[in-house]
Design a protein around this motif. Structure first.
Motif, PDB file in Angstrom:
ATOM      1  N   THR A  20       0.786  -1.141   0.072  1.00  0.00           N
ATOM      2  CA  THR A  20      -0.214  -0.230  -0.070  1.00  0.00           C
ATOM      3  C   THR A  20       1.156   1.081  -0.103  1.00  0.00           C
ATOM      4  OG1 THR A  20      -0.117  -0.102   2.450  1.00  0.00           O
ATOM      5  CG2 THR A  20      -1.808  -1.157   1.151  1.00  0.00           C
ATOM      6  N   PRO A  21       0.450   2.133  -0.547  1.00  0.00           N
ATOM      7  CA  PRO A  21       1.184   3.578  -0.466  1.00  0.00           C
ATOM      8  C   PRO A  21       1.238   4.227   0.991  1.00  0.00           C
ATOM      9  CG  PRO A  21      -0.563   3.703  -2.301  1.00  0.00           C
ATOM     10  CD  PRO A  21      -0.674   2.484  -1.331  1.00  0.00           C
ATOM     11  N   LEU A  22       2.645   4.700   0.914  1.00  0.00           N
ATOM     12  CA  LEU A  22       2.572   5.251   2.680  1.00  0.00           C
ATOM     13  C   LEU A  22       3.460   6.622   2.326  1.00  0.00           C
ATOM     14  CD1 LEU A  22       4.476   2.088   4.175  1.00  0.00           C
ATOM     15  CD2 LEU A  22       2.170   3.122   4.697  1.00  0.00           C
ATOM     16  N   ASN A  23       3.133   7.393   3.267  1.00  0.00           N
ATOM     17  CA  ASN A  23       3.779   8.988   3.081  1.00  0.00           C
ATOM     18  C   ASN A  23       5.242   8.696   3.927  1.00  0.00           C
ATOM     19  OD1 ASN A  23       1.550   9.797   1.817  1.00  0.00           O
ATOM     20  ND2 ASN A  23       0.636  10.685   3.562  1.00  0.00           N
ATOM     21  N   PHE A  24       5.857   9.695   3.426  1.00  0.00           N
ATOM     22  CA  PHE A  24       7.254  10.055   4.083  1.00  0.00           C
ATOM     23  C   PHE A  24       7.652  11.438   4.013  1.00  0.00           C
ATOM     24  CE2 PHE A  24      11.901  10.937   3.408  1.00  0.00           C
ATOM     25  CZ  PHE A  24      12.338  10.597   4.708  1.00  0.00           C
ATOM     26  N   GLU A  25       8.311  12.219   5.267  1.00  0.00           N
ATOM     27  CA  GLU A  25       8.593  13.343   5.459  1.00  0.00           C
ATOM     28  C   GLU A  25       9.961  13.411   5.549  1.00  0.00           C
ATOM     29  OE1 GLU A  25       5.917  15.768   8.026  1.00  0.00           O
ATOM     30  OE2 GLU A  25       4.409  14.262   7.721  1.00  0.00           O
ATOM     31  N   PRO A  26      10.681  14.199   4.888  1.00  0.00           N
ATOM     32  CA  PRO A  26      12.116  14.127   5.037  1.00  0.00           C
ATOM     33  C   PRO A  26      12.455  14.776   6.465  1.00  0.00           C
ATOM     34  CG  PRO A  26      11.674  14.823   2.981  1.00  0.00           C
ATOM     35  CD  PRO A  26      10.423  14.656   3.471  1.00  0.00           C
ATOM     36  N   GLY A  27      11.606  15.629   7.063  1.00  0.00           N
ATOM     37  CA  GLY A  27      11.813  16.105   8.292  1.00  0.00           C
ATOM     38  C   GLY A  27      11.927  14.996   9.466  1.00  0.00           C
ATOM     39  N   GLU A  28      11.508  13.739   9.131  1.00  0.00           N
ATOM     40  CA  GLU A  28      11.516  12.848  10.102  1.00  0.00           C
ATOM     41  C   GLU A  28      12.967  12.350  10.454  1.00  0.00           C
ATOM     42  OE1 GLU A  28       9.567   9.334   8.357  1.00  0.00           O
ATOM     43  OE2 GLU A  28       7.702  10.718   8.134  1.00  0.00           O
ATOM     44  N   LEU A  29      14.073  13.004   9.601  1.00  0.00           N
ATOM     45  CA  LEU A  29      15.382  12.747   9.925  1.00  0.00           C
ATOM     46  C   LEU A  29      15.832  13.969  10.924  1.00  0.00           C
ATOM     47  CD1 LEU A  29      16.632  11.498   6.550  1.00  0.00           C
ATOM     48  CD2 LEU A  29      16.924  10.189   8.602  1.00  0.00           C
ATOM     49  N   LEU A  30      16.614  13.496  11.941  1.00  0.00           N
ATOM     50  CA  LEU A  30      17.067  14.537  12.676  1.00  0.00           C
ATOM     51  C   LEU A  30      18.576  13.970  13.159  1.00  0.00           C
ATOM     52  CD1 LEU A  30      16.879  13.274  15.915  1.00  0.00           C
ATOM     53  CD2 LEU A  30      14.534  13.391  15.433  1.00  0.00           C
ATOM     54  N   LEU A  31      19.387  15.152  13.822  1.00  0.00           N
ATOM     55  CA  LEU A  31      20.405  14.826  14.582  1.00  0.00           C
ATOM     56  C   LEU A  31      20.317  15.277  16.047  1.00  0.00           C
ATOM     57  CD1 LEU A  31      23.340  16.670  12.480  1.00  0.00           C
ATOM     58  CD2 LEU A  31      23.085  14.379  12.514  1.00  0.00           C
ATOM     59  N   SER A  32      20.964  14.547  16.983  1.00  0.00           N
ATOM     60  CA  SER A  32      20.873  14.788  18.163  1.00  0.00           C
ATOM     61  C   SER A  32      22.261  14.545  18.827  1.00  0.00           C
ATOM     62  CB  SER A  32      19.796  13.651  18.981  1.00  0.00           C
ATOM     63  OG  SER A  32      20.451  12.179  18.755  1.00  0.00           O
ATOM     64  N   GLU A  33      22.499  15.398  20.021  1.00  0.00           N
ATOM     65  CA  GLU A  33      23.647  15.410  20.749  1.00  0.00           C
ATOM     66  C   GLU A  33      23.180  14.973  22.109  1.00  0.00           C
ATOM     67  OE1 GLU A  33      27.355  18.238  21.999  1.00  0.00           O
ATOM     68  OE2 GLU A  33      25.152  19.061  21.764  1.00  0.00           O
ATOM     69  N   ALA A  34      23.722  13.958  22.561  1.00  0.00           N
ATOM     70  CA  ALA A  34      23.382  13.304  23.990  1.00  0.00           C
ATOM     71  C   ALA A  34      24.089  14.396  24.997  1.00  0.00           C
ATOM     72  CB  ALA A  34      24.010  11.841  24.190  1.00  0.00           C
ATOM     73  N   ALA A  35      25.186  14.925  25.013  1.00  0.00           N
ATOM     74  CA  ALA A  35      25.950  15.738  25.954  1.00  0.00           C
ATOM     75  C   ALA A  35      24.853  16.975  26.393  1.00  0.00           C
ATOM     76  CB  ALA A  35      27.096  16.508  25.473  1.00  0.00           C
ATOM     77  N   ARG A  36      24.166  17.535  25.375  1.00  0.00           N
ATOM     78  CA  ARG A  36      23.311  18.620  25.741  1.00  0.00           C
ATOM     79  C   ARG A  36      21.879  18.331  25.803  1.00  0.00           C
ATOM     80  NH1 ARG A  36      26.594  23.498  22.903  1.00  0.00           N
ATOM     81  NH2 ARG A  36      28.522  23.268  23.874  1.00  0.00           N
ATOM     82  N   GLY A  37      21.433  17.335  24.943  1.00  0.00           N
ATOM     83  CA  GLY A  37      20.114  16.880  24.643  1.00  0.00           C
ATOM     84  C   GLY A  37      19.711  17.583  23.532  1.00  0.00           C
ATOM     85  N   THR A  38      20.521  18.492  22.639  1.00  0.00           N
ATOM     86  CA  THR A  38      20.061  19.146  21.649  1.00  0.00           C
ATOM     87  C   THR A  38      19.532  18.327  20.401  1.00  0.00           C
ATOM     88  OG1 THR A  38      21.763  20.744  22.485  1.00  0.00           O
ATOM     89  CG2 THR A  38      20.719  21.090  20.301  1.00  0.00           C
ATOM     90  N   VAL A  39      18.775  18.971  19.456  1.00  0.00           N
ATOM     91  CA  VAL A  39      18.115  18.217  18.355  1.00  0.00           C
ATOM     92  C   VAL A  39      18.145  19.151  17.384  1.00  0.00           C
ATOM     93  CG1 VAL A  39      16.114  17.089  17.275  1.00  0.00           C
ATOM     94  CG2 VAL A  39      16.824  16.378  19.711  1.00  0.00           C
ATOM     95  N   TRP A  40      18.736  18.605  16.205  1.00  0.00           N
ATOM     96  CA  TRP A  40      18.667  19.873  15.048  1.00  0.00           C
ATOM     97  C   TRP A  40      17.934  18.879  13.945  1.00  0.00           C
ATOM     98  CZ3 TRP A  40      23.150  18.652  17.326  1.00  0.00           C
ATOM     99  CH2 TRP A  40      23.756  19.686  18.068  1.00  0.00           C
ATOM    100  N   ARG A  41      16.984  19.807  13.207  1.00  0.00           N
ATOM    101  CA  ARG A  41      16.113  19.206  12.192  1.00  0.00           C
ATOM    102  C   ARG A  41      17.057  19.633  10.894  1.00  0.00           C
ATOM    103  NH1 ARG A  41      12.699  15.547  13.522  1.00  0.00           N
ATOM    104  NH2 ARG A  41      11.828  15.575  15.589  1.00  0.00           N
ATOM    105  N   PRO A  42      16.661  19.127   9.750  1.00  0.00           N
ATOM    106  CA  PRO A  42      17.103  19.567   8.414  1.00  0.00           C
ATOM    107  C   PRO A  42      17.278  21.157   8.250  1.00  0.00           C
ATOM    108  CG  PRO A  42      15.917  17.661   8.174  1.00  0.00           C
ATOM    109  CD  PRO A  42      15.624  17.837   9.513  1.00  0.00           C
ATOM    110  N   SER A  43      18.313  21.563   7.756  1.00  0.00           N
ATOM    111  CA  SER A  43      18.252  23.076   7.338  1.00  0.00           C
ATOM    112  C   SER A  43      17.874  23.020   5.967  1.00  0.00           C
ATOM    113  CB  SER A  43      19.586  23.830   7.587  1.00  0.00           C
ATOM    114  OG  SER A  43      20.340  23.062   7.132  1.00  0.00           O
ATOM    115  N   VAL A  44      18.159  22.272   5.173  1.00  0.00           N
ATOM    116  CA  VAL A  44      17.665  22.175   3.721  1.00  0.00           C
ATOM    117  C   VAL A  44      17.410  20.838   3.259  1.00  0.00           C
ATOM    118  CG1 VAL A  44      18.688  22.686   1.358  1.00  0.00           C
ATOM    119  CG2 VAL A  44      19.728  23.971   3.128  1.00  0.00           C
TER     120      VAL A  44
END
Length: 291
Positions: free
Chosen positions: A90-114
């Motif tokens: 069946t067709p499924l939706n995908f959003e590139p914004g589902e990908l992220l970067l995370s840093e454990a040291a500060r708990g920071t999360v970055w989403r795609p800038s482009v």
């Protein structure tokens, strides 16, 4: 009851330390990223991840132009290429914004800038290539590339953000003008070009303007380079392009197609010495057509 000897106590402690170390190893192994994961009915594979250079700061002496859309000062860009596959019926939706970067040291999360916007519908057996960019400031520890889909999250990559020139004390700056470099040696530059740097692997053969390549032809660089940026000599343009390949993107690459933005050319200011930089520029200035 006979009390244990000090040798027995040390032996028990050593065993406990070994067991604890083994548990840490097992735990670390359990959280190791996988380059191919499946979430919510879709399958993703990490094809490529490359840290690009910080675009504007090349030391205290030279601040070169920033290309449109480039990360701001003090940030490093991670270019990520993935493929998403729908193995279901069946067709499924995908959003590139589902990908992220995370840093454990500060708990920071970055989403795609482009490239992180939009929704794509994948039909059964359809494969979707996706390219994303993350602009990351100075971090304290490793960062993880993760795929978050619904309530699930899987790691694809564990990487360390390279230091920017502004992050590292004592890093030598590059002069503003090419004339301030040491005298260049054309033969040494040729050896770099054709050897260690393998420039022809992207720019193609110097005697074949129409040959296979993914970057601009350089066989007549001394002539063409002087026309790239108004007011800049070919040598100055070569020097600035080696420091900041994204400062100016040539309008035409392979098969008369526009050149890729951002460029895949490395930041040679991080790998060449001033003498090697001068040598390479000297060789480029000798290329006037015919190889």
């Amino acid at each position: 009851m006979v009390p244990p000897s000090w040798r027995q106590v040390l032996g028990v402690l050593a065993l406990l330390v070994t067991l604890a170390g083994g548990m840490l190893v097992l735990r670390a192994w359990a959280v190791q990223p996988s380059r191919e994961v499946e979430l919510g009915g879709l399958r993703m594979r990490l094809e490529r991840a490359v840290w690009m250079h910080e675009p504007t700061d090349h030391g205290d002496a030279a601040r070169l132009p920033t290309s449109e859309g480039a990360p701001g000062p003090g940030r490093r860009r991670l270019i990520v290429e993935v493929t998403v596959f729908n193995p279901g019926r069946t067709p499924l939706n995908f959003e590139p914004g589902e990908l992220l970067l995370s840093e454990a040291a500060r708990g920071t999360v970055w989403r795609p800038s482009v490239g992180g916007r939009g929704v794509f519908t994948l039909r059964p057996a359809e494969l979707l290539p996706v390219t994303l960019s993350f602009d990351v400031p100075a971090t304290q520890g490793p960062v993880r590339l993760e795929w978050e889909r619904g309530t699930e999250r899987e790691a694809l990559l564990l990487t360390q953000r390279p230091a920017s020139p502004g992050d590292t004390e004592g890093q030598p700056g590059w002069p503003l003008r090419v004339e301030e470099l040491p005298p260049g040696r054309e033969a040494a530059g040729s050896a770099l070009f054709h050897g260690r740097l393998a420039c022809t692997s992207c720019h193609g053969g110097l005697a074949r303007p129409e040959g296979p390549r993914i970057a601009p032809f350089l066989g007549d660089f001394a002539r063409v380079g002087a026309t790239r940026v108004a007011g800049k000599s070919a040598a100055q343009y070569a020097y600035e392009s080696l420091l900041d390949p994204d400062a100016f993107i040539p309008p035409e690459c392979a098969e008369r197609q526009p050149c890729t933005r951002p460029t895949l050319m490395p930041l040679y200011g991080e790998s060449l010495s001033p003498q090697e930089m001068a040598d390479l520029v000297s060789y480029l200035m000798s290329l006037r057509g015919g190889g």
